[in-house]
Design an enzyme around this catalytic site. Structure first.
Site, PDB file in Angstrom:
ATOM      1  N   CYS A 191     -12.271  -6.184  22.777  1.00  0.00           N
ATOM      2  CA  CYS A 191     -13.411  -6.761  23.508  1.00  0.00           C
ATOM      3  C   CYS A 191     -14.279  -7.572  22.557  1.00  0.00           C
ATOM      4  O   CYS A 191     -15.112  -7.009  21.826  1.00  0.00           O
ATOM      5  CB  CYS A 191     -14.218  -5.648  24.173  1.00  0.00           C
ATOM      6  SG  CYS A 191     -15.660  -6.281  25.059  1.00  0.00           S
ATOM      7  N   CYS A 224     -18.046  -7.401  23.167  1.00  0.00           N
ATOM      8  CA  CYS A 224     -18.647  -6.109  22.797  1.00  0.00           C
ATOM      9  C   CYS A 224     -18.797  -5.998  21.274  1.00  0.00           C
ATOM     10  O   CYS A 224     -19.801  -5.509  20.770  1.00  0.00           O
ATOM     11  CB  CYS A 224     -17.787  -4.927  23.232  1.00  0.00           C
ATOM     12  SG  CYS A 224     -17.121  -5.018  24.885  1.00  0.00           S
ATOM     13  N   ASP A 225     -17.771  -6.412  20.542  1.00  0.00           N
ATOM     14  CA  ASP A 225     -17.694  -6.099  19.104  1.00  0.00           C
ATOM     15  C   ASP A 225     -17.856  -7.297  18.182  1.00  0.00           C
ATOM     16  O   ASP A 225     -17.926  -7.130  16.961  1.00  0.00           O
ATOM     17  CB  ASP A 225     -16.332  -5.432  18.795  1.00  0.00           C
ATOM     18  CG  ASP A 225     -16.160  -4.129  19.560  1.00  0.00           C
ATOM     19  OD1 ASP A 225     -17.172  -3.456  19.818  1.00  0.00           O
ATOM     20  OD2 ASP A 225     -15.020  -3.792  19.911  1.00  0.00           O
TER      21      ASP A 225
END
Ligand code: NAP
Length: 313
Positions: A133, A136-137
């Site tokens: 992701c 997200c990261d």
């Protein structure tokens, strides 16, 4: 006494929440069981470009609007993972860690989970440089070198997103052309810190505490790349392992159901990416949700006495 719902929907992504809208609008007592946040796979997408009449909406805004719409019609949405199901009887039984529910119909809308690369080092470095992701990261890799693996729209969008954060982004794809949109490929070609590595596969991920390098095979030749982040964007696999032996699945694990969303079990319907289908998009997930929701209402009207279900438009 367990609670009896008209319809229980497993999965709160686009298919599941659309099914909830159609079930609830048809007067069914409806429960959605979602193991994490409502929205499913699209929740973390920075922007959705191909949903009709919503040209630029974030995955988060889209997911919240969909959840609120389902709730506004009376659907209950609970954050609970399904532990087991019993689908063969007239009453379907669903167990979660917090309780047991019964339903006249079940709509399976479990979607997919990220497909793994399957190379040595991948499992070891999940959360320590390997991610599924980018939105997200990505911020953990500020001013670092990273790569994105895959050739679809997710990989291309992820690479554009990461190029704003990272020093260098390699796009590693096993073919010599992308299946993702040409417009995004053109934007990436104009981005100076993006490098295309075509006809290439990651053969190993190496490091100490976290990822330090990857080995790739490009056109039959071995290469090493020093980098800290590996973003795998190689599609999804259906999240249906828990359904083995309960409904018919195909050889790849997709729930066998046609455009009517009917599975091999009466009163059980499949909607969205977990169903056998040629095109997995938000819009086809939404279409499945509508079909499955109406099919559930029709099934109850025919099979449960005293249920005068009014069929909506
Ligand atoms: P996808 O379209 O299925 O693409 C997966 C990519 O990964 C393909 O290029 C595939 O290669 C490659 N791949 C699969 N298995 C692999 C493996 N084991 N090793 C290396 N590469 C592998 O998946 P997606 O990109 O997640 O997109 C899913 C759907 O969502 C698509 O319909 C897409 O259009 C849509 N989407 C739209 C947007 C947008 O509108 N902005 C954003 C994201 C996703 P091959 O090409 O060789 O098969």
């Amino acid at each position: 006494m367990t609670e009896l719902y008209d319809s229980i929907i497993t999965g709160g992504g686009t298919a599941g929440l659309t099914a909830a809208i159609y079930c609830a609008r048809n007067g069914l007592r409806t429960l959605v069981l979602e193991k994490s946040a409502p929205g499913g796979q699209i929740l973390n997408s920075p922007e959705i470009e191909n949903y009709p009449a919503l040209p630029h909406i974030s995955g988060f805004d889209y997911s919240m609007a969909l959840k609120n719409q389902a709730a506004s019609f009376g659907a209950e949405i609970k954050t609970q993972a399904v532990l087991s199901l019993s689908l063969s009887g007239q009453n379907k039984i669903i167990k979660t860690r917090r309780g047991e529910y019964e339903a006249k119909t079940v709509i399976l809308a479990n979607g997919g989970v990220p497909r793994k690369l399957g190379c040595p080092g991948e499992e070891k470095f999940i959360g320590r440089g390997v991610s599924y992701c980018a939105s997200c990261d990505g911020n953990f890799f500020k001013n670092k070198n990273t790569c994105v693996v895959g050739g679809g729209n997710t990989a291309l969008d992820d690479a554009l997103f990461l190029a704003n954060i990272c020093s260098q982004v390699y796009i590693i794809h096993r073919r010599n052309s992308f299946r993702g949109d040409g417009k995004t490929v053109a934007a990436l070609e104009k981005t100076p810190n993006v490098t295309f590595l075509m006809n290439s596969a990651v053969t190993e991920i190496r490091g100490g505490e976290s990822v330090e390098k990857i080995l790739i095979n490009q056109n039959g030749e071995a290469r090493e790349l020093n980098l800290s982040g590996v973003f795998a964007a190689v599609g999804q696999a259906p999240e249906t392992g828990f359904l083995a032996g309960l409904v018919a699945l195909d050889a790849h694990g997709y729930i066998q159901a046609g455009e009517d969303c009917k599975t091999s079990i009466k009163g059980v319907f499949a909607a969205g990416d977990a169903r056998t289908k040629p095109l997995r998009q938000l819009v086809t997930a939404a279409a499945d949700g509508a079909v499955a929701g109406v099919a559930a209402a029709e099934y109850i009207a025919k099979n449960w006495q005293g249920n005068a279900v009014q069929m909506g438009k």
